[in-house]
Design an enzyme around this catalytic site. Structure first.
Site, PDB file in Angstrom:
ATOM      1  N   HIS A 122      47.091  35.265 -37.147  1.00  0.00           N
ATOM      2  CA  HIS A 122      45.916  34.921 -37.948  1.00  0.00           C
ATOM      3  C   HIS A 122      44.679  35.714 -37.525  1.00  0.00           C
ATOM      4  O   HIS A 122      44.458  35.990 -36.351  1.00  0.00           O
ATOM      5  CB  HIS A 122      45.628  33.418 -37.839  1.00  0.00           C
ATOM      6  N   ASP A 123      43.904  36.116 -38.522  1.00  0.00           N
ATOM      7  CA  ASP A 123      42.603  36.758 -38.320  1.00  0.00           C
ATOM      8  C   ASP A 123      42.699  38.141 -37.686  1.00  0.00           C
ATOM      9  O   ASP A 123      41.694  38.673 -37.213  1.00  0.00           O
ATOM     10  CB  ASP A 123      41.666  35.872 -37.496  1.00  0.00           C
ATOM     11  N   GLY A 140      46.154  36.237 -32.137  1.00  0.00           N
ATOM     12  CA  GLY A 140      45.117  36.012 -33.128  1.00  0.00           C
ATOM     13  C   GLY A 140      43.864  36.826 -32.883  1.00  0.00           C
ATOM     14  O   GLY A 140      43.508  37.132 -31.740  1.00  0.00           O
TER      15      GLY A 140
END
Length: 264
Positions: A122-123, A140
């Site tokens: 994520h991200d 992340g």
């Protein structure tokens, strides 16, 4: 469109798919997905979440694209995954959507080569023309610059950044930031010089490479505090305008190196 979609595939009617998209056997595409012209979704792929995929990408079998973040803070918010054009994504790759703690998006640029079993958490923000070799694991919030190469089985700590045109050897453990243009390897990952061969292949001149070698020595060989190294590189920009933009790339990276940079 139906002629390009295998009869065993499950495609939600709300998905926005260009008529030229090819969807292989047993693939599943969710309602929040948008796929551009010429893209191929291989057998058994899962594409879901709020995911936008550009043109002429190729996803090989068993990829999981747009899955929810593997983050306990995620509470089902409508975060997204944005993928550009002409990417090659090999078997069993996972690309997750973002979280609200960091802008809500995971992004992948154009012309990337993502090998089997890579995880992009994520991200993460991966630029363009990168190579992530087999089983690279990005934690992340990792940023990967354009033209970077990350060797197979490398693990990258969350929030770490990998600079443009750098190369990281296989089986490395990257806990801090790798500056642009640097060649690095090891557990923990350590700098070993400038990525000379890669820069030559991309058309960097001998003068540009020489200036980047000098910049590497300023950062790593002179024993200078990072602030002093940055000041010296800014002075070099005035003396060598032909390479000023490359030095600026280094300076911009060092200015925001919140985790610190890898060290010998």
């Amino acid at each position: 469109m139906a002629g390009n979609i295998h009869p065993t595939a499950v495609v939600d009617p709300a998905a926005r798919i260009d008529p030229t998209v090819v969807v292989g056997p047993y693939a599943t595409i969710g309602p929040g997905v948008t796929i551009g012209a010429g893209t191929e979704i291989g057998p058994y792929c899962m594409v879901d979440g709020v995911t936008t995929i550009g043109r002429d990408n190729r996803f090989y079998r068993y990829c999981s694209i747009g899955g929810m973040p593997q983050d306990k803070k995620y509470k089902g918010e409508p975060t997204r995954l944005e993928i550009g054009d002409r990417n090659t994504v090999r078997e069993f790759v996972t690309l997750n959507t973002g979280t609200m703690q960091d802008g809500g998006a995971t992004t992948l640029g154009d012309d990337n080569w993502i090998m089997a079993y890579v995880h992009v958490a994520h991200d993460c923000h991966v630029g363009s023309n990168t190579i992530l070799a087999n089983s690279v694991q990005l934690g992340g919030h990792v940023h990967v610059g354009d033209w970077a190469i990350v060797g197979g089985l490398t693990g990258v700590h969350q929030f770490a950044r990998i600079g443009a045109h750098s190369m990281t050897g296989g089986n490395s453990s990257l806990m801090q930031d790798t500056p642009p243009f640097v060649l690095a390897a090891g557990n923990p990952c350590r700098p070993v010089g400038i990525n000379v061969e890669g820069l030559k292949r991309r058309g960097f001149t001998a003068a540009e490479i020489s200036a980047l070698r000098d910049a590497y020595k300023i950062i790593y060989r002179r024993g200078l505090p990072l602030d002093a190294a940055r000041a010296e590189m800014r002075a070099r920009q005035q003396e060598e305008p032909a390479v000023a933009r490359h030095l600026q790339t280094l300076l911009d990276f060092l200015d925001v190196a919140s985790r610190g940079i890898i060290r010998p």
